[in-house]
Design an enzyme around this catalytic site. Structure first.
Site, short mmCIF file in Angstrom:
data_model
loop_
_atom_site.label_atom_id
_atom_site.label_comp_id
_atom_site.label_asym_id
_atom_site.label_seq_id
_atom_site.Cartn_x
_atom_site.Cartn_y
_atom_site.Cartn_z
CD GLU A 35 -4.73 -0.04 -4.36
OE1 GLU A 35 -4.09 0.12 -3.30
OE2 GLU A 35 -4.21 -0.44 -5.40
N GLY A 37 4.28 2.27 2.00
CA GLY A 37 5.40 2.76 1.18
C GLY A 37 6.01 4.03 1.75
CB SER A 70 -0.90 0.00 1.23
OG SER A 70 -0.11 0.03 2.40
CD GLU A 107 3.61 -2.59 -8.01
OE1 GLU A 107 2.68 -1.75 -7.95
OE2 GLU A 107 3.44 -3.81 -7.95
P1 NAD Z 1 0.52 -3.40 3.41
O1 NAD Z 1 1.18 -2.35 2.62
O2 NAD Z 1 0.30 -3.16 4.85
O3 NAD Z 1 1.35 -4.78 3.31
C1 NAD Z 1 2.26 -5.10 2.31
C2 NAD Z 1 3.53 -5.65 2.96
O4 NAD Z 1 4.11 -4.63 3.78
C3 NAD Z 1 3.30 -6.84 3.88
O5 NAD Z 1 4.38 -7.74 3.77
C4 NAD Z 1 3.30 -6.20 5.25
O6 NAD Z 1 3.66 -7.10 6.27
C5 NAD Z 1 4.34 -5.13 5.09
N1 NAD Z 1 4.24 -4.02 6.05
C6 NAD Z 1 3.14 -3.57 6.69
N2 NAD Z 1 3.46 -2.54 7.51
C7 NAD Z 1 4.78 -2.33 7.37
C8 NAD Z 1 5.71 -1.39 7.92
N3 NAD Z 1 5.32 -0.47 8.81
N4 NAD Z 1 6.99 -1.44 7.55
C9 NAD Z 1 7.40 -2.35 6.64
N5 NAD Z 1 6.58 -3.28 6.09
C10 NAD Z 1 5.29 -3.27 6.44
O7 NAD Z 1 -0.80 -3.78 2.71
P2 NAD Z 1 -2.05 -4.55 3.38
O8 NAD Z 1 -2.40 -3.98 4.73
O9 NAD Z 1 -1.77 -5.98 3.36
O10 NAD Z 1 -3.17 -4.17 2.37
C11 NAD Z 1 -3.77 -2.89 2.53
C12 NAD Z 1 -4.07 -2.28 1.19
O11 NAD Z 1 -2.86 -2.11 0.47
C13 NAD Z 1 -4.93 -3.12 0.28
O12 NAD Z 1 -6.27 -3.01 0.58
C14 NAD Z 1 -4.56 -2.55 -1.05
O13 NAD Z 1 -5.28 -1.37 -1.27
C15 NAD Z 1 -3.09 -2.23 -0.91
N6 NAD Z 1 -2.20 -3.28 -1.46
C16 NAD Z 1 -1.57 -3.02 -2.61
C17 NAD Z 1 -0.77 -4.01 -3.18
C18 NAD Z 1 -0.06 -3.77 -4.46
O14 NAD Z 1 0.25 -4.73 -5.15
N7 NAD Z 1 0.24 -2.55 -4.83
C19 NAD Z 1 -0.63 -5.24 -2.57
C20 NAD Z 1 -1.28 -5.47 -1.36
C21 NAD Z 1 -2.06 -4.47 -0.82
#
Ligand code: NAD
Length: 501
Positions: free
Chosen positions: A400, A251, A247, A269
């Site tokens: 999104e 990021g 997300s 990404e």
């Molecule tokens: P997220 O960004 O929280 O998770 C993605 C990855 O980041 C996971 O491995 C997670 O453990 C890790 N992460 C989470 N918090 C972190 C931090 N503080 N520091 C480092 N790494 C961390 O995404 P999510 O909560 O699983 O999903 C939430 C939303 O994100 C979804 O509803 C969607 O909108 C979006 N998403 C986008 C993609 C993409 O391909 N661009 C993929 C998954 C989710």
């Protein structure tokens, strides 16, 4: 907790042995200090599958040290491109050999249909490993003349070092391959953190890393919560680069942690709110096929999901009717059912998030013309849902959703279409459908996105770069462009004649 667990695959009656520990130095080991576990849930049944270790910040330290040691000894500058290529090809062969089992595990943990996991996610991942195996012995610098008499400079593209790779749950195997393949081709070592929702296939793939013959410490896997293991990797002074998919919110945190620690290189990404424009000259049936695929593939859990479709007034009614028929035809069901074209969404969190958006769409006055009703029974199933009569400020139009929820709007002119498409903070993908070549060229250049698909949507190839503009990310994956993310250019300036007075 034991090092392996037997996972039952109810649909086949088979069991799959899955590692449950951290994967460090080619061994599955317990956490140094954490008693916590991550419970994996089958999203089609809401039943637990198994638990794996939840790694801690100290575990990340151990994994980073292992990766650093391998970088300095058996890998990095000490291994030839030919050998890296051989090992990547071997890994690809092993994944291909185990494709069915890996696909079943992916389907169990993520929900997607087995046949899609096997033929697309795993097929693409094998192709990705082979593509970068091809690059491994072709990563070369330049020879730069200075004065042709006394001085020459040349560049070397050195491995950037220890890479933290944080991947999401929507394509657990494919995101693993997209990250691992270019990093290894360039001679980097890896600490991989899979999503806490879908850690099983990354652990299973770790077994194949050993079998392929990679030296210990080259690939390490730390299943962990994002706020613990992911945050520790992003802030780690021993990590030279972070590659992240997920997300935009996370990021931002990663970039901040990188800036506050050692200014490690970052590639992101992130999310999207990608538009598809349907112009009056388009083949309506084909455009409806691509629009349906754009929003429904992977049950909409796709960073490039074409979640906003804008249609030219003159063909609006016909296109909408065709699109509704196409979307209705998709059978969303259990991933182990051969008839399922899409599975449940990955988790209760994601399910609740999608429904909150569907509710918001109704409350804000959009018209729900398909779906929008919950199914009875177990499983995180969301049927294709289409809203019309949308307005720019609505949540369903701006945010999104990451589910099979589409907003359909209309436009009169090309200029209006471009403005609507670009009216977003994101810039990952965009599509346009038109049989006017001049229009295709004009509009594709005007769209603010990392990828523009013309008369198609959502197709990805390992040799074509992928990534975002605006708040959809930084850097590029795939193609030769990804090699820049994992190499550091060194200029060597050589004096072979000039004397200083
Ligand atoms: P997220 O960004 O929280 O998770 C993605 C990855 O980041 C996971 O491995 C997670 O453990 C890790 N992460 C989470 N918090 C972190 C931090 N503080 N520091 C480092 N790494 C961390 O995404 P999510 O909560 O699983 O999903 C939430 C939303 O994100 C979804 O509803 C969607 O909108 C979006 N998403 C986008 C993609 C993409 O391909 N661009 C993929 C998954 C989710």
């Amino acid at each position: 907790m034991s090092k392996f667990t037997q996972v039952n695959v109810p649909a086949t009656g088979k069991t799959i042995s899955v590692p449950t520990g951290l994967f460090i130095n080619n061994e599955f080991v317990p956490s140094v200090d954490s008693q916590e576990t991550i419970q994996c849930i089958n999203p089609a049944t809401e039943e637990p599958i198994c638990s794996v270790v939840a790694g801690s910040a100290k575990d990340v330290d151990v994994a980073v040290a292992a990766a650093r040691s391998a970088l300095k000894t058996t890998w990095g500058k000490n291994v030839s491109g030919f050998e890296r290529s051989r090992l990547l090809n071997k890994l690809a062969d092993l994944i291909e050999r185990d494709a069915q089992e890996l696909a079943e595990l992916e389907a169990l943990n993520n929900g997607k249909p087995v046949k899609i996991a096997r033929d697309f996610d795993i097929g693409d991942s094998v192709g990705c490993l082979r593509y970068y195996a091809g690059w491994a012995d072709k990563i070369v610098g330049q020879s730069i003349d200075i004065d042709n008499k006394t001085k020459l400079a040349f560049t070397k593209h050195e491995p950037i070092g220890v890479c933290g790779q944080i991947i999401p749950w929507n394509y657990p195997i494919m995101m693993w391959a997209w990250k691992v393949a270019p990093a290894l081709a360039c001679g980097c070592t890896i600490v991989m953190k899979p999503s806490e929702f879908t850690p099983l296939t990354a652990l299973k793939l770790s077994e194949l890393v050993v079998e392929a013959g990679f030296p210990p410490g080259v690939v390490n896997t730390v299943p962990a919560l994002g706020s613990v293991g992911g945050a520790a990797l992003a802030a780690h002074p021993g990590v030279d680069k972070i590659a992240f998919t997920g997300s935009t919110v996370t990021g931002r945190k990663i970039m901040e942690a990188a800036a506050k620690s050692n200014l490690k290189k970052v590639s992101l990404e992130l999310g999207g709110k990608s538009p598809q424009l349907i112009f009056e000259s388009a083949d309506i049936d084909q455009a409806a096929n691509w629009a349906a695929l754009g929003i429904l593939y992977n049950t909409g859990q796709d960073c490039t999901a074409g979640s906003r479709v804008y249609v030219q007034d003159s063909i609006y009614d016909k296109f909408l009717q065709t699109l509704i028929e196409k979307a209705k035809a998709l059978n969303i069901g259990n991933g182990f059912d051969e008839k399922s074209g899409g599975g449940p969404v990955v988790s209760k969190v994601q399910y609740d998030k999608i429904w909150s958006y569907i509710d918001a769409g109704k409350q804000e006055g959009a018209k729900c013309v398909l779906g929008g009703e919950k199914r009875p029974g177990k499983g995180y199933f969301v049927d294709p849902t289409i809203f019309t009569e949308i307005k720019p400020g609505m949540k369903i139009v701006k945010d999104e959703i990451f589910g099979p929820v589409l907003s359909v709007g209309r436009f009169k002119t090309e200029e209006e279409a471009i403005n609507l498409a670009n009216d977003t903070t994101y810039g990952l993908g965009a599509g346009l459908h038109s049989n006017d070549a001049g229009q295709c060229m004009r509009v594709s250049q005007a769209l603010e996105a990392g990828t523009v698909w013309v008369n198609q949507y959502n197709l990805l190839y390992n040799n074509v770069p992928f990534g975002g503009k605006k708040q959809s990310g930084i850097g590029r994956e795939l193609g030769s462009y990804a090699l820049d993310e994992y190499t550091s250019v060194k200029a060597i300036q050589w004096n072979y004649g000039e004397k200083l007075d």
